[in-house]
Design a protein around this motif. Structure first.
Motif, mmCIF file in Angstrom:
data_model
loop_
_atom_site.group_PDB
_atom_site.id
_atom_site.type_symbol
_atom_site.label_atom_id
_atom_site.label_comp_id
_atom_site.label_asym_id
_atom_site.label_seq_id
_atom_site.Cartn_x
_atom_site.Cartn_y
_atom_site.Cartn_z
ATOM 1 N N MET A 1 -0.916 -6.705 -12.457
ATOM 2 C CA MET A 1 -1.153 -6.629 -11.037
ATOM 3 C C MET A 1 -0.806 -5.221 -10.546
ATOM 4 O O MET A 1 0.223 -4.667 -10.902
ATOM 5 N N ARG A 2 -1.660 -4.665 -9.744
ATOM 6 C CA ARG A 2 -1.481 -3.316 -9.195
ATOM 7 C C ARG A 2 -0.346 -3.313 -8.179
ATOM 8 O O ARG A 2 -0.269 -4.163 -7.307
ATOM 9 N N LYS A 3 0.517 -2.305 -8.285
ATOM 10 C CA LYS A 3 1.631 -2.139 -7.358
ATOM 11 C C LYS A 3 1.325 -0.965 -6.429
ATOM 12 O O LYS A 3 0.705 0.012 -6.836
ATOM 13 N N ILE A 4 1.800 -1.088 -5.201
ATOM 14 C CA ILE A 4 1.553 -0.088 -4.168
ATOM 15 C C ILE A 4 2.896 0.461 -3.699
ATOM 16 O O ILE A 4 3.901 -0.256 -3.688
ATOM 17 N N GLY A 5 2.910 1.735 -3.299
ATOM 18 C CA GLY A 5 4.150 2.320 -2.818
ATOM 19 C C GLY A 5 3.898 3.472 -1.869
ATOM 20 O O GLY A 5 2.758 3.850 -1.607
ATOM 21 N N PHE A 6 4.995 4.017 -1.362
ATOM 22 C CA PHE A 6 4.945 5.241 -0.565
ATOM 23 C C PHE A 6 5.205 6.412 -1.505
ATOM 24 O O PHE A 6 6.001 6.311 -2.436
ATOM 25 N N HIS A 7 4.549 7.533 -1.233
ATOM 26 C CA HIS A 7 4.758 8.760 -1.995
ATOM 27 C C HIS A 7 4.872 9.907 -1.005
ATOM 28 O O HIS A 7 4.152 9.964 -0.016
ATOM 29 N N GLY A 8 5.789 10.795 -1.299
ATOM 30 C CA GLY A 8 5.940 11.999 -0.497
ATOM 31 C C GLY A 8 6.829 12.971 -1.237
ATOM 32 O O GLY A 8 7.850 12.572 -1.798
ATOM 33 N N GLY A 9 6.440 14.232 -1.289
ATOM 34 C CA GLY A 9 7.211 15.218 -2.039
ATOM 35 C C GLY A 9 7.296 14.802 -3.490
ATOM 36 O O GLY A 9 6.282 14.518 -4.124
ATOM 37 N N SER A 10 8.513 14.709 -4.014
ATOM 38 C CA SER A 10 8.681 14.315 -5.421
ATOM 39 C C SER A 10 9.115 12.854 -5.554
ATOM 40 O O SER A 10 9.510 12.429 -6.625
ATOM 41 N N SER A 11 9.029 12.087 -4.471
ATOM 42 C CA SER A 11 9.446 10.680 -4.495
ATOM 43 C C SER A 11 8.261 9.737 -4.472
ATOM 44 O O SER A 11 7.289 9.970 -3.754
ATOM 45 N N ILE A 12 8.379 8.680 -5.257
ATOM 46 C CA ILE A 12 7.448 7.565 -5.191
ATOM 47 C C ILE A 12 8.295 6.310 -5.161
ATOM 48 O O ILE A 12 9.199 6.145 -5.980
ATOM 49 N N CYS A 13 8.044 5.467 -4.185
ATOM 50 C CA CYS A 13 8.841 4.258 -3.971
ATOM 51 C C CYS A 13 7.918 3.042 -3.996
ATOM 52 O O CYS A 13 7.073 2.880 -3.112
ATOM 53 N N GLU A 14 8.087 2.223 -4.989
ATOM 54 C CA GLU A 14 7.246 1.047 -5.164
ATOM 55 C C GLU A 14 7.619 -0.034 -4.156
ATOM 56 O O GLU A 14 8.788 -0.386 -4.009
ATOM 57 N N LEU A 15 6.609 -0.565 -3.461
ATOM 58 C CA LEU A 15 6.817 -1.585 -2.434
ATOM 59 C C LEU A 15 6.452 -2.983 -2.901
ATOM 60 O O LEU A 15 7.049 -3.958 -2.468
ATOM 61 N N GLY A 16 5.446 -3.093 -3.757
ATOM 62 C CA GLY A 16 5.008 -4.399 -4.227
ATOM 63 C C GLY A 16 3.501 -4.466 -4.328
ATOM 64 O O GLY A 16 2.812 -3.447 -4.321
ATOM 65 N N PRO A 17 2.978 -5.679 -4.404
ATOM 66 C CA PRO A 17 1.519 -5.835 -4.508
ATOM 67 C C PRO A 17 0.812 -5.426 -3.220
ATOM 68 O O PRO A 17 1.415 -5.407 -2.135
ATOM 69 N N ALA A 18 -0.462 -5.129 -3.341
ATOM 70 C CA ALA A 18 -1.252 -4.673 -2.198
ATOM 71 C C ALA A 18 -1.199 -5.661 -1.042
ATOM 72 O O ALA A 18 -1.123 -5.250 0.120
ATOM 73 N N SER A 19 -1.195 -6.960 -1.320
ATOM 74 C CA SER A 19 -1.185 -7.958 -0.246
ATOM 75 C C SER A 19 0.079 -7.849 0.606
ATOM 76 O O SER A 19 0.030 -8.069 1.822
ATOM 77 N N ASP A 20 1.220 -7.500 0.007
ATOM 78 C CA ASP A 20 2.455 -7.312 0.778
ATOM 79 C C ASP A 20 2.337 -6.115 1.709
ATOM 80 O O ASP A 20 2.755 -6.172 2.874
ATOM 81 N N VAL A 21 1.777 -5.031 1.198
ATOM 82 C CA VAL A 21 1.641 -3.809 1.994
ATOM 83 C C VAL A 21 0.630 -4.026 3.128
ATOM 84 O O VAL A 21 0.855 -3.591 4.264
ATOM 85 N N VAL A 22 -0.436 -4.729 2.840
ATOM 86 C CA VAL A 22 -1.417 -5.063 3.885
ATOM 87 C C VAL A 22 -0.749 -5.911 4.961
ATOM 88 O O VAL A 22 -0.961 -5.682 6.161
ATOM 89 N N LEU A 23 0.088 -6.869 4.560
ATOM 90 C CA LEU A 23 0.793 -7.710 5.526
ATOM 91 C C LEU A 23 1.705 -6.871 6.428
ATOM 92 O O LEU A 23 1.761 -7.087 7.639
ATOM 93 N N PHE A 24 2.391 -5.903 5.847
ATOM 94 C CA PHE A 24 3.239 -5.012 6.656
ATOM 95 C C PHE A 24 2.410 -4.313 7.733
ATOM 96 O O PHE A 24 2.773 -4.308 8.912
ATOM 97 N N PHE A 25 1.288 -3.726 7.333
ATOM 98 C CA PHE A 25 0.462 -3.014 8.310
ATOM 99 C C PHE A 25 -0.208 -3.972 9.294
ATOM 100 O O PHE A 25 -0.400 -3.626 10.459
ATOM 101 N N ASP A 26 -0.539 -5.185 8.852
ATOM 102 C CA ASP A 26 -1.076 -6.186 9.781
ATOM 103 C C ASP A 26 -0.036 -6.541 10.841
ATOM 104 O O ASP A 26 -0.361 -6.652 12.025
ATOM 105 N N CYS A 27 1.216 -6.730 10.429
ATOM 106 C CA CYS A 27 2.293 -7.015 11.381
ATOM 107 C C CYS A 27 2.503 -5.836 12.319
ATOM 108 O O CYS A 27 2.703 -6.027 13.530
#
Length: 170
Positions: A1-27
């Protein structure tokens, strides 16, 4: 399963599956835009969601994200209509619906966003005078190695021209 995260500079932070990230932005769209309709949420709902944050947008985007966190702190977890088919299944969601508020459910998102913003700023300040260095923007990415490698090398012009679904959902 594909994982999604935030990236900026030299950091990448895994958040979870795409459906979780979509839910965050939907909220975010549902509750923040509803609570503060006079405010422009495009930095988060378009720039961060679909494209990337420019260096000069980091401060305003961070302020908006803090406003979202505070708003979510006042919303009970029951504000989300949890699909019973995803609850308790770690393969489908990393979100804990047993938390009291949406700020608790999405706490990692706020912390990781701030971490990536800080990393983007620090890298820019540290390396901007180096020949060939360019700002490493804050964005939502596929955090699995093959997907991240593909997206990290994608020119920002492709993000700027993007219409429709963000690359991390394609």
């Amino acid at each position: 399963m594909r994982k999604i995260g935030f990236h900026g500079g030299s950091s990448i932070c895994e958040l979870g599956p795409a459906s979780d990230v979509v839910l965050f932005f939907d909220c975010l769209r549902t509750y923040a835009e509803q609570a503060y309709p006079e405010q422009d949420w495009g930095l988060l709902t378009d720039r961060l969601y679909r494209r990337y944050l420019r260096l000069d947008e980091l401060e305003a985007a961070s302020a908006l994200m803090e406003q979202v966190r505070q708003l979510f702190a006042g919303l009970p977890v029951s504000a989300i209509d949890w699909d019973s088919s995803i609850l308790g299944n770690v393969e489908k969601t990393w979100l804990d619906s047993n938390q009291p508020t949406l700020a608790d459910v999405f706490g990692k998102y706020f912390v990781d966003f701030a971490r990536c913003v800080e990393s983007a700023r620090l890298n820019y300040e540290s390396f901007r005078t180096y020949p060939g260095y360019s700002y490493e923007p804050v964005r939502v990415v596929i955090s699995d190695l093959p997907g991240f490698a593909r997206d990290k090398n994608k020119p920002l012009a492709e993000y700027d021209a993007l219409e429709g679904k963000p690359f991390w959902l394609q």
